[in-house]
Design a protein around this motif. Structure first.
Motif, short mmCIF file in Angstrom:
data_model
loop_
_atom_site.label_atom_id
_atom_site.label_comp_id
_atom_site.label_asym_id
_atom_site.label_seq_id
_atom_site.Cartn_x
_atom_site.Cartn_y
_atom_site.Cartn_z
N ILE A 132 -9.12 1.24 -2.83
CA ILE A 132 -9.10 1.33 -1.37
C ILE A 132 -10.35 0.82 -0.68
O ILE A 132 -10.33 0.62 0.55
N ASN A 149 -11.99 2.84 6.04
CA ASN A 149 -12.16 1.56 6.71
C ASN A 149 -12.66 1.74 8.14
O ASN A 149 -13.53 0.99 8.61
N LYS A 154 -7.71 5.34 2.68
CA LYS A 154 -8.16 3.94 2.84
C LYS A 154 -8.38 3.63 4.31
O LYS A 154 -9.42 3.08 4.70
N HIS A 179 0.79 -1.22 0.00
CA HIS A 179 0.00 0.00 0.00
C HIS A 179 0.83 1.28 0.00
O HIS A 179 0.27 2.37 -0.16
N ARG A 223 -3.43 6.14 0.74
CA ARG A 223 -3.28 5.10 1.75
C ARG A 223 -3.96 5.52 3.05
O ARG A 223 -4.64 4.72 3.70
#
Length: 277
Positions: A273, A243, A239, A79, A236
């Motif tokens: 992502i 999440n 993401k 990532h 990144r």
């Protein structure tokens, strides 16, 4: 507008201000593996033997798909290459409570509406109301500012009434309250309009604002107050943000914000992502 725990709230508004594209991220990955010629994107193939000129950079930044990035993101979980793509969002109408949650995401650039410089109208309304002991004037004017994420007028009146009480407490404690509340050049208005609340408020609003007035009065506002901000995430970090925050376990207001941010995030980033459901 949604009702949560018996209180109505407004959702934030989000606009994507800029995004840098995924081409640089693929270029970074191809650099790691020296595999430019394997790309499905012709401009990246050409980087094998050429330094990019301006037109190549524009083409690079317009790439919509990358098989390599998809493999690295979902098969090999490499990532770090996603850190080469950045997205900036303008956020309007989230809460100070959400701002506290945002601070837990270390890797982001964030610029937020400052309470140090933006509380003048609230303080001016109190000063004008206090001159004639007109609490209702303060409540009605602050209510018109639409400054809370809560949308129930009755609840917001309670919030504003509490703000008045906090300011009134401070007024009784501070020997020269007006020196910290009003710009020096506007102090004369207190005598000029001492019997006219509306005229005094108008004069204070149109006069010079007290610099850093929020320094003395931040304590009067709660996490319910709206804030505006611009945030920039690398892909990144975004993401990680999606999440954690687009989750039933997240605080509902930051979950709403993550959902609104996701709506304006182009699909080429979401493909890298966010797991497809």
């Amino acid at each position: 507008m949604e009702e949560i725990y018996g209180i109505q709230y407004t959702r934030p508004q989000v606009v994507l201000l800029q995004d840098t594209g995924i081409g640089v991220a693929e270029t970074a990955a191809r650099t790691c593996y020296d595999s430019f010629t394997n790309s499905e994107n012709e401009v990246i193939k050409n980087l094998e033997c050429n330094l990019p000129d301006e037109s190549m950079c524009q083409e690079l930044n317009s790439i919509e798909e990358s098989a390599l990035l998809d493999d690295l993101a979902w098969t090999y979980f490499h990532h770090s290459i996603l850190e080469h793509a950045n997205l900036s969002f303008l956020i309007r109408g989230t809460s100070r409570g959400v701002l506290q949650e945002h601070a837990r995401h270390r890797i982001q650039a964030i610029s937020v509406r400052s309470t140090r410089y933006t509380m003048s109208s609230i303080i001016n309304a109190f000063v004008a109301a206090k001159i004639t002991d007109n609490r209702a004037f303060f409540i009605e004017n602050v209510l018109s500012f639409n400054m809370f994420v809560t949308a129930d007028e009755a609840y917001n009146r309670l919030e504003i009434s509490a703000m008045f009480d906090k300011l009134d407490f401070q007024y009784e404690k501070v020997e020269d309250f007006y020196s910290i509340a009003v710009a020096k050049s506007s102090l004369g208005f207190l005598d000029e309009f001492k019997n006219d609340t509306q005229a005094l408020y108008g004069a204070l609003q149109n006069g010079k604002k007290k610099r850093n007035v929020g320094d003395a009065f931040k304590h009067i506002i709660t996490d319910n107050v709206k804030v505006d901000m611009v945030v920039t995430f690398n892909l990144r970090s975004l993401k990680n943000y999606f999440n954690l925050r687009d989750s039933g376990a997240a605080y509902f207001q930051i979950r709403w914000l993550a959902q609104e941010m996701m709506k304006v995030t182009p699909q080429k980033y979401l493909d890298l992502i966010v797991k497809k459901k």
